[in-house]
Each structure stands twice: as C-alpha cells, then as structure tokens.
Design an enzyme around this catalytic site. Structure first.
Site, PDB file in Angstrom:
ATOM      1  N   SER A 104     -10.890  -1.057   3.692  1.00 44.64           N
ATOM      2  CA  SER A 104     -10.060  -1.232   4.889  1.00 44.64           C
ATOM      3  C   SER A 104      -9.669   0.132   5.425  1.00 44.64           C
ATOM      4  CB  SER A 104      -8.766  -1.972   4.548  1.00 44.64           C
ATOM      5  OG  SER A 104      -9.035  -3.243   4.042  1.00 44.64           O
ATOM      6  N   GLU A 107      -4.998   3.277   6.675  1.00 40.75           N
ATOM      7  CA  GLU A 107      -4.674   3.217   5.249  1.00 40.75           C
ATOM      8  C   GLU A 107      -5.314   4.437   4.574  1.00 40.75           C
ATOM      9  OE1 GLU A 107      -6.082  -0.328   3.121  1.00 40.75           O
ATOM     10  OE2 GLU A 107      -5.941   0.795   1.266  1.00 40.75           O
ATOM     11  N   ARG A 144       0.837  -1.217   0.000  1.00 37.99           N
ATOM     12  CA  ARG A 144       0.000   0.000   0.000  1.00 37.99           C
ATOM     13  C   ARG A 144       0.871   1.266   0.000  1.00 37.99           C
ATOM     14  NH1 ARG A 144      -3.257  -3.536  -0.526  1.00 37.99           N
ATOM     15  NH2 ARG A 144      -5.360  -3.656   0.330  1.00 37.99           N
TER      16      ARG A 144
END
Ligand code: EPU
Length: 335
Positions: free
Chosen positions: A235, A331, A163
């Site tokens: 998420s 995130e 990520r």
C-alpha cells in the site's frame, strides 16, 4: 560487516536503483553496539532498514544504512495459555509467521505474507485482515543510537496506532529495534471478522491456522504484486481517518462509499476506493503506474526513479482531494 558505495537495488522492494555511502550488516547485538560508537556512525546519518518494503529512495543515500542479521527465534516464557517468543529483528516476517503456524501458536496468521522483517513490525505497526502487530507484541528491545544502551519497551510504551508508533515520532532516529517479543496463544482464537475472510476460509474446509494462512496468502497474491516480479511497496497510501459526520455527509453523495468505524467520532475511509473512483486503476505513466488489481499500490514497471513515483503519487493525491476533499497520506517513507 561494513560495505562502501553499496547498491540498494536489492534492498528496496520498489526496485529503485540507488546506492548508499555505507551499508552495515550486523549478526550480533554487540556488533551493532560497538559500531554505533565508531567514528563513521557518529559522523553520518543513520538509517536502519528491514526488507526495504516500505521505503522510497529519491536519491543516493549519503549516510549509513544499517541492516540486522539477528535471526534467532527463542521461547522466552510460557504459561497455560500463552507462549512468549523473542524474535530477532532480521528474521523475515513471513518465515516467523510460518514458524508460528507450524508450531500451533495463534495470533499472527492473518499477517501472513506481509513483506519485510520483524524489526519493522513495531515501528509501523504492520496490519492486515483485522489484525495488527500491536495485538501480539509483548515488548520491544532496542539499542540507543546515542550511547548503545539496551532498553526494553513494553507494549503500552510504544503508543501504537494505525500504522503508527512512538518510534515514528518522539523516538524517531533514537533507537534501533533488535528484537521483538510476541505473546501468542497456545489455543488459538481465530479472527475472521474482516469482510469476506470467514467465507473464504470455510471454502477450504476446517478452520485452522494452516487454512487461514493459506487463504490469506491466496487473497494477497490475487491483489498485490510480488515484489520480485513487479516493484512496489505494498500500500502506498494509508487509509485516511476522518470525522464520522464528514464521512456520513460524503456518503449521501456517494452511497457506495465504504468506511470502517475507528472510534465514536472517527472513521477510516478506503484509499483504494477513493483512488479507484478517480479513475486511476491500471493507469501507467512511463515507468510507473497504479496496480490494476489494487489501486492503493503504485508500481515500478522497470527503471523508474523515486521522483517519478512521487510525482505520480502527488497527482493521485490532488485528484482525490479535488473530488472528495479528502487528503490521503503516503504510508511509504521517502528517503
Ligand atoms: N477497493 C476498491 N477498488 C479496488 C480494490 C479495493 O474500491 O480495486 C475498495 C473496496 O471497497 C474494498 C476496500 O477498498 O473493500 C478495501 O480493500 P482491501 O481489502 O484490499 O484493503 P485496503 O484497505 O485497501 C488495507 C491495508 C493492506 C492490507 C489490507 C487487508 C492499508 C494502507 N492497507 O488495504 O496493507 O493488506 O487492508 O487488511 O491499511 C500494506 O500496508 O502494505 C498493505 C498491503
């Protein structure tokens, strides 16, 4: 096209009701290049967004939000094994995946139904079910915010990580992605190593790009809320990366704790599991809550402010830290 005092309610999947001072949408690269040289662009803070599926707005935005409408998908090149497809940053990610599956091009099928647009895929190196965008990205075409020049980054220049990419660090706020070229396989090699994926696909019969896509869509729909039904940003937290020795020590105390190897010395823990163990799953505090089927997802039941989401997130982080001495990081990007 430039809009003023524009509502972002439909431009962020969390469904936070905020506005932006300016909203600029462009249909060609040239339109973006000339806008970047304008007074409004030079004097204001700029924020490029895609589908707004990884953002949390904490207040009205006092700058310019830039949104791509570059929607072209074109074949750049091909050889015996690969096809190189250049995709405009404004293409909806999942319609690109559908296009690949329809044409028999392999690589992105495991990334079916990820919300958002193509332009964001290299920035945060989107990933799911054992595949990451970095495995398929050949190059990224960007426009410089400073002088509107066009620059091409090869895969290795992007310094991809979990990520993560150079666009979140050294090159943050310097470039805007206008297209991404993907290297896809004409004779697909299926990647079914993720947990239960292989057995789920086999339940549908023959393994093909189409059955993999259908399976992934079914799994995602069973775990993740549809943004049009319940506001969320997928998420909310990343899975934490920790030292392998630390994880092994923790596993002595919690034998069922899952983790996945990342390198010789580091592993990825499961934030969903850690949050679940702290009893958060399905909990609701006024307008916000922890999704009942996947505790990694925070949801807006309607009318939530960004600040409410943040205070729930902080409570979760604190309780995970108290129980496991592990720090979980968002995130989602706070604006
Ligand atoms: N788990 C629980 N309780 C639950 C759900 C899950 O304990 O209620 C544990 C289980 O041990 C399970 C593990 O969490 O095996 C992993 O769950 P899952 O397969 O759903 O994956 P994840 O690690 O929670 C990541 C990505 C998702 C991606 C899935 C599938 C991140 C931050 N998230 O979630 O990506 O779809 O893997 O590959 O890496 C996103 O980034 O928005 C996103 C949805």
């Amino acid at each position: 096209m430039l809009y003023e005092n524009y509502s972002l309610l439909h431009n962020n999947t969390f469904g936070i009701d905020v506005t932006t001072r300016y909203f600029f949408e462009y249909e060609t690269k040239e339109e973006l290049q000339s806008f970047l040289q304008s007074e409004i662009a030079k004097k204001n803070k700029l924020l490029p967004i895609g589908g707004g599926s990884n953002l949390l707005f904490l207040s009205d935005f006092e700058g310019v939000i830039l949104h791509s409408q570059l929607k072209e998908i074109e074949i750049e090149n091909e050889d015996e094994d690969f096809i190189f497809v250049k995709v405009g940053s404004g293409v909806v990610w999942d319609s690109f995946v559908q296009h690949c599956v329809d044409n028999g091009w392999g690589g992105v099928e495991n990334l079916s139904l990820i919300p958002g647009e193509v332009g964001a895929s290299p920035v945060q190196n989107i990933g799911a079910y054992g595949v990451e965008a970095k495995d398929l990205i050949y190059s990224v075409e960007v426009v410089s915010i400073k002088d509107s020049s066009v620059v091409e980054f090869a895969n290795s220049d992007c310094r991809f990580g979990y990520r993560d990419s150079v666009f979140k660090h050294e090159l943050k706020d310097k470039f805007i992605v206008v297209s991404v070229t993907f290297q896809l396989r004409k004779n697909p090699i299926y990647n079914l190593d993720y947990q239960y994926l292989k057995s789920e696909v086999e339940k549908r019969g023959d393994c093909s790009l189409k059955t993999i896509r259908e399976t992934i869509i079914e799994i995602r729909n069973s775990k993740l809320p549809l943004p049009e039904v319940l506001g969320s940003a997928g998420s909310f937290f990343m899975n934490p990366v920790v030292e392998k020795d630390f994880a092994l020590e923790l596993q002595k105390k919690y034998p069922l704790m899952p983790f996945y190897p990342l390198s010789e010395t580091s592993v990825k823990l499961s934030s969903a599991w850690l949050i679940d163990q702290c009893g958060w799953k399905g909990k609701r505090i006024e307008n916000v809550g922890v999704y009942e089927k996947q505790p990694l997802v925070l949801v807006n039941f309607g009318g939530a402010s960004g600040k409410e989401v943040v205070s729930l997130a902080e409570e979760i982080q604190q309780s995970v830290f108290e129980k496991f001495k592990v720090k979980i990081k968002p995130e989602v990007i706070f604006v």
